[in-house]
Design a protein around this motif. Structure first.
Motif, PDB file in Angstrom:
ATOM      1  N   GLY A 132       0.852  -1.201   0.000  1.00 35.60           N
ATOM      2  CA  GLY A 132       0.000   0.000   0.000  1.00 35.60           C
ATOM      3  C   GLY A 132       0.871   1.228   0.000  1.00 35.60           C
ATOM      4  O   GLY A 132       2.095   1.118   0.143  1.00 35.60           O
ATOM      5  N   PRO A 133       0.273   2.421  -0.175  1.00 38.01           N
ATOM      6  CA  PRO A 133       1.090   3.636  -0.210  1.00 38.01           C
ATOM      7  C   PRO A 133       1.872   3.825   1.088  1.00 38.01           C
ATOM      8  O   PRO A 133       1.416   3.429   2.159  1.00 38.01           O
ATOM      9  N   ALA A 134       3.027   4.440   0.974  1.00 35.37           N
ATOM     10  CA  ALA A 134       3.882   4.636   2.155  1.00 35.37           C
ATOM     11  C   ALA A 134       3.438   5.862   2.941  1.00 35.37           C
ATOM     12  O   ALA A 134       2.987   6.856   2.365  1.00 35.37           O
ATOM     13  N   ASP A 135       3.559   5.783   4.251  1.00 35.00           N
ATOM     14  CA  ASP A 135       3.358   6.959   5.114  1.00 35.00           C
ATOM     15  C   ASP A 135       4.662   7.716   5.287  1.00 35.00           C
ATOM     16  O   ASP A 135       4.653   8.936   5.449  1.00 35.00           O
ATOM     17  N   VAL A 136       5.759   6.958   5.284  1.00 33.43           N
ATOM     18  CA  VAL A 136       7.082   7.557   5.529  1.00 33.43           C
ATOM     19  C   VAL A 136       8.094   6.913   4.576  1.00 33.43           C
ATOM     20  O   VAL A 136       8.154   5.687   4.490  1.00 33.43           O
ATOM     21  N   VAL A 137       8.860   7.745   3.883  1.00 31.07           N
ATOM     22  CA  VAL A 137      10.006   7.244   3.108  1.00 31.07           C
ATOM     23  C   VAL A 137      11.265   7.843   3.725  1.00 31.07           C
ATOM     24  O   VAL A 137      11.368   9.070   3.868  1.00 31.07           O
ATOM     25  N   LEU A 138      12.188   6.957   4.109  1.00 27.27           N
ATOM     26  CA  LEU A 138      13.465   7.379   4.706  1.00 27.27           C
ATOM     27  C   LEU A 138      14.576   7.097   3.719  1.00 27.27           C
ATOM     28  O   LEU A 138      14.582   6.044   3.076  1.00 27.27           O
ATOM     29  N   SER A 139      15.531   7.992   3.626  1.00 31.20           N
ATOM     30  CA  SER A 139      16.730   7.700   2.840  1.00 31.20           C
ATOM     31  C   SER A 139      17.973   8.192   3.583  1.00 31.20           C
ATOM     32  O   SER A 139      18.138   9.390   3.799  1.00 31.20           O
ATOM     33  N   ASP A 140      18.795   7.239   3.983  1.00 27.33           N
ATOM     34  CA  ASP A 140      20.095   7.575   4.590  1.00 27.33           C
ATOM     35  C   ASP A 140      21.195   7.183   3.604  1.00 27.33           C
ATOM     36  O   ASP A 140      22.347   7.004   3.982  1.00 27.33           O
ATOM     37  N   LEU A 159      21.542  10.399  -6.499  1.00 30.21           N
ATOM     38  CA  LEU A 159      20.932   9.414  -5.603  1.00 30.21           C
ATOM     39  C   LEU A 159      19.836  10.062  -4.749  1.00 30.21           C
ATOM     40  O   LEU A 159      18.752   9.488  -4.561  1.00 30.21           O
ATOM     41  N   ILE A 160      20.104  11.258  -4.245  1.00 29.92           N
ATOM     42  CA  ILE A 160      19.109  11.921  -3.394  1.00 29.92           C
ATOM     43  C   ILE A 160      17.882  12.302  -4.225  1.00 29.92           C
ATOM     44  O   ILE A 160      16.734  12.148  -3.777  1.00 29.92           O
ATOM     45  N   GLU A 161      18.117  12.770  -5.443  1.00 25.36           N
ATOM     46  CA  GLU A 161      16.972  13.120  -6.298  1.00 25.36           C
ATOM     47  C   GLU A 161      16.142  11.881  -6.633  1.00 25.36           C
ATOM     48  O   GLU A 161      14.914  11.943  -6.678  1.00 25.36           O
ATOM     49  N   ALA A 162      16.821  10.755  -6.856  1.00 21.25           N
ATOM     50  CA  ALA A 162      16.082   9.517  -7.140  1.00 21.25           C
ATOM     51  C   ALA A 162      15.215   9.136  -5.939  1.00 21.25           C
ATOM     52  O   ALA A 162      14.066   8.707  -6.099  1.00 21.25           O
ATOM     53  N   ALA A 163      15.763   9.305  -4.728  1.00 22.04           N
ATOM     54  CA  ALA A 163      14.988   8.991  -3.521  1.00 22.04           C
ATOM     55  C   ALA A 163      13.789   9.937  -3.406  1.00 22.04           C
ATOM     56  O   ALA A 163      12.678   9.509  -3.067  1.00 22.04           O
ATOM     57  N   ALA A 164      14.002  11.214  -3.696  1.00 19.73           N
ATOM     58  CA  ALA A 164      12.904  12.191  -3.599  1.00 19.73           C
ATOM     59  C   ALA A 164      11.817  11.868  -4.630  1.00 19.73           C
ATOM     60  O   ALA A 164      10.618  11.896  -4.311  1.00 19.73           O
ATOM     61  N   ASP A 165      12.214  11.541  -5.852  1.00 13.68           N
ATOM     62  CA  ASP A 165      11.218  11.213  -6.884  1.00 13.68           C
ATOM     63  C   ASP A 165      10.425   9.968  -6.498  1.00 13.68           C
ATOM     64  O   ASP A 165       9.218   9.895  -6.714  1.00 13.68           O
ATOM     65  N   PHE A 166      11.132   9.010  -5.914  1.00 12.11           N
ATOM     66  CA  PHE A 166      10.458   7.790  -5.456  1.00 12.11           C
ATOM     67  C   PHE A 166       9.424   8.142  -4.374  1.00 12.11           C
ATOM     68  O   PHE A 166       8.278   7.679  -4.411  1.00 12.11           O
ATOM     69  N   ALA A 167       9.844   8.981  -3.417  1.00 11.79           N
ATOM     70  CA  ALA A 167       8.922   9.361  -2.331  1.00 11.79           C
ATOM     71  C   ALA A 167       7.678  10.040  -2.903  1.00 11.79           C
ATOM     72  O   ALA A 167       6.549   9.736  -2.496  1.00 11.79           O
ATOM     73  N   ILE A 168       7.885  10.918  -3.865  1.00  7.37           N
ATOM     74  CA  ILE A 168       6.755  11.647  -4.472  1.00  7.37           C
ATOM     75  C   ILE A 168       5.823  10.662  -5.204  1.00  7.37           C
ATOM     76  O   ILE A 168       4.615  10.842  -5.252  1.00  7.37           O
ATOM     77  N   GLU A 169       6.406   9.585  -5.671  1.00 11.04           N
ATOM     78  CA  GLU A 169       5.647   8.560  -6.405  1.00 11.04           C
ATOM     79  C   GLU A 169       4.814   7.676  -5.477  1.00 11.04           C
ATOM     80  O   GLU A 169       3.723   7.233  -5.840  1.00 11.04           O
ATOM     81  N   VAL A 170       5.338   7.397  -4.273  1.00 10.41           N
ATOM     82  CA  VAL A 170       4.719   6.324  -3.467  1.00 10.41           C
ATOM     83  C   VAL A 170       4.080   6.785  -2.153  1.00 10.41           C
ATOM     84  O   VAL A 170       3.416   5.990  -1.496  1.00 10.41           O
ATOM     85  N   LEU A 171       4.275   8.050  -1.773  1.00  6.88           N
ATOM     86  CA  LEU A 171       3.710   8.483  -0.491  1.00  6.88           C
ATOM     87  C   LEU A 171       2.204   8.695  -0.606  1.00  6.88           C
ATOM     88  O   LEU A 171       1.698   9.092  -1.663  1.00  6.88           O
ATOM     89  N   ARG A 172       1.516   8.492   0.492  1.00  6.28           N
ATOM     90  CA  ARG A 172       0.106   8.889   0.549  1.00  6.28           C
ATOM     91  C   ARG A 172       0.058  10.379   0.871  1.00  6.28           C
ATOM     92  O   ARG A 172       1.029  10.922   1.462  1.00  6.28           O
ATOM     93  N   PRO A 173      -1.033  11.074   0.503  1.00 10.62           N
ATOM     94  CA  PRO A 173      -1.120  12.490   0.872  1.00 10.62           C
ATOM     95  C   PRO A 173      -0.942  12.659   2.383  1.00 10.62           C
ATOM     96  O   PRO A 173      -1.464  11.879   3.174  1.00 10.62           O
ATOM     97  N   GLY A 174      -0.180  13.646   2.773  1.00 10.21           N
ATOM     98  CA  GLY A 174       0.106  13.860   4.200  1.00 10.21           C
ATOM     99  C   GLY A 174       1.378  13.174   4.653  1.00 10.21           C
ATOM    100  O   GLY A 174       1.830  13.388   5.777  1.00 10.21           O
ATOM    101  N   GLY A 175       1.964  12.346   3.779  1.00  9.29           N
ATOM    102  CA  GLY A 175       3.135  11.558   4.169  1.00  9.29           C
ATOM    103  C   GLY A 175       4.406  12.383   4.328  1.00  9.29           C
ATOM    104  O   GLY A 175       4.448  13.581   4.022  1.00  9.29           O
ATOM    105  N   THR A 176       5.447  11.702   4.795  1.00  8.61           N
ATOM    106  CA  THR A 176       6.719  12.366   5.162  1.00  8.61           C
ATOM    107  C   THR A 176       7.904  11.719   4.447  1.00  8.61           C
ATOM    108  O   THR A 176       7.972  10.494   4.335  1.00  8.61           O
ATOM    109  N   PHE A 177       8.829  12.558   4.026  1.00 10.46           N
ATOM    110  CA  PHE A 177      10.076  12.091   3.414  1.00 10.46           C
ATOM    111  C   PHE A 177      11.232  12.627   4.243  1.00 10.46           C
ATOM    112  O   PHE A 177      11.312  13.833   4.501  1.00 10.46           O
TER     113      PHE A 177
END
Ligand code: SAM
Length: 226
Positions: A132-140, A159-177
């Motif tokens: 299901g859609p993610a509530d939180v995407v973390l990237s270290d 790498l950071i931009e790829a993580a950000a694009d992924f988060a924008i793709e999979v987060l639910r509205p209200g989610g956190t990156f």
């Protein structure tokens, strides 16, 4: 088994330890080892059973933003050896998927992939497992440096931009990156990009982040949706 964290970090640990048997080590390996041995966060991580001192960075971020609890779905990008995932599990998260290039010892109930996040198959595989859609995407994530300044700079940003694009793709509205970025490593451009998609973007330097390191953490909250 992770013991619950206690109080603050002890200060005043006396004289820094020096290592005597350095014959087999390069000067930078020696410096790293001495820094680890004298680092109160590394000592506390060992004492509490955390796999990395990075656990304290996400602990501080979660204390402030309350990301982790039962029922939230979390993706941890670049999770090895697993400190951030340990903290998320300890704080009640049961739906968690993570990926790293390196092997990671199991951390149930987290589902762990050993894969390159930039492989186009990785994102879909993570999301199929999350269910299901993610509530939180973390990237270290941080790429290994090759020693060529411009190349390293571009690899970090990529790498950071790829993580950000992924988060924008999979987060639910209200989610956190939450993402590790580097001062002078494209952080300003990334903040501007994130501000288009999130209500707030903050720039955090946790206490456990070494002062001599240019790393910082971007916390983008209130995903506006696609
Ligand atoms: N958050 C972790 C913890 O608490 O233990 C520490 C993460 S460590 C600083 C960064 C990790 O990013 C490394 O284990 C590295 O292998 C991983 N990494 C770097 N590039 C990656 C990529 N393209 N795909 C997956 N993992 C990657």
């Amino acid at each position: 088994m992770v013991k619950p964290p206690t109080g603050g970090l002890e200060g005043g640990r006396g004289k820094p330890a020096r290592l005597k048997t350095a014959k087999e080590r390069t000067p930078s390996q020696q410096a790293w080892l001495e820094r680890q041995i004298n680092d109160p966060f590394a000592a506390k991580a060992r004492a509490l059973g955390y796999r990395s001192r990075a656990a304290f960075k996400i602990t501080e971020i979660d204390d402030r933003f309350h990301l982790f609890r039962k029922g939230v779905r979390v993706v941890d990008l670049g999770l090895a050896p697993g400190g951030w995932t340990q903290v998320a599990i300890q704080r009640g998260v049961t739906d968690l998927v993570g990926v790293d290039l390196l092997p990671v010892d199991p951390l149930p109930p987290a589902q762990i992939l050993q894969m390159d996040f930039t492989d186009p198959a990785c994102g879909p595989e993570l999301m199929a497992r999350l269910g299901g859609p993610a509530d939180v995407v973390l990237s270290d994530m941080a790429p290994n440096t090759v020693g060529h300044r411009e190349t390293d700079h571009l690899r970090i940003i990529g790498l950071i931009e790829a993580a950000a694009d992924f988060a924008i793709e999979v987060l639910r509205p209200g989610g956190t990156f939450v993402a590790k970025a580097f001062q002078g490593g494209g952080a300003d451009g990334l903040i501007a990009h994130l501000k288009q998609h999130f209500k707030e973007v903050r720039n955090i330097k946790p206490k456990a982040s070494r002062q001599d390191s240019s790393e910082l953490f971007l916390v983008a909250t209130g995903f506006k949706g696609r």
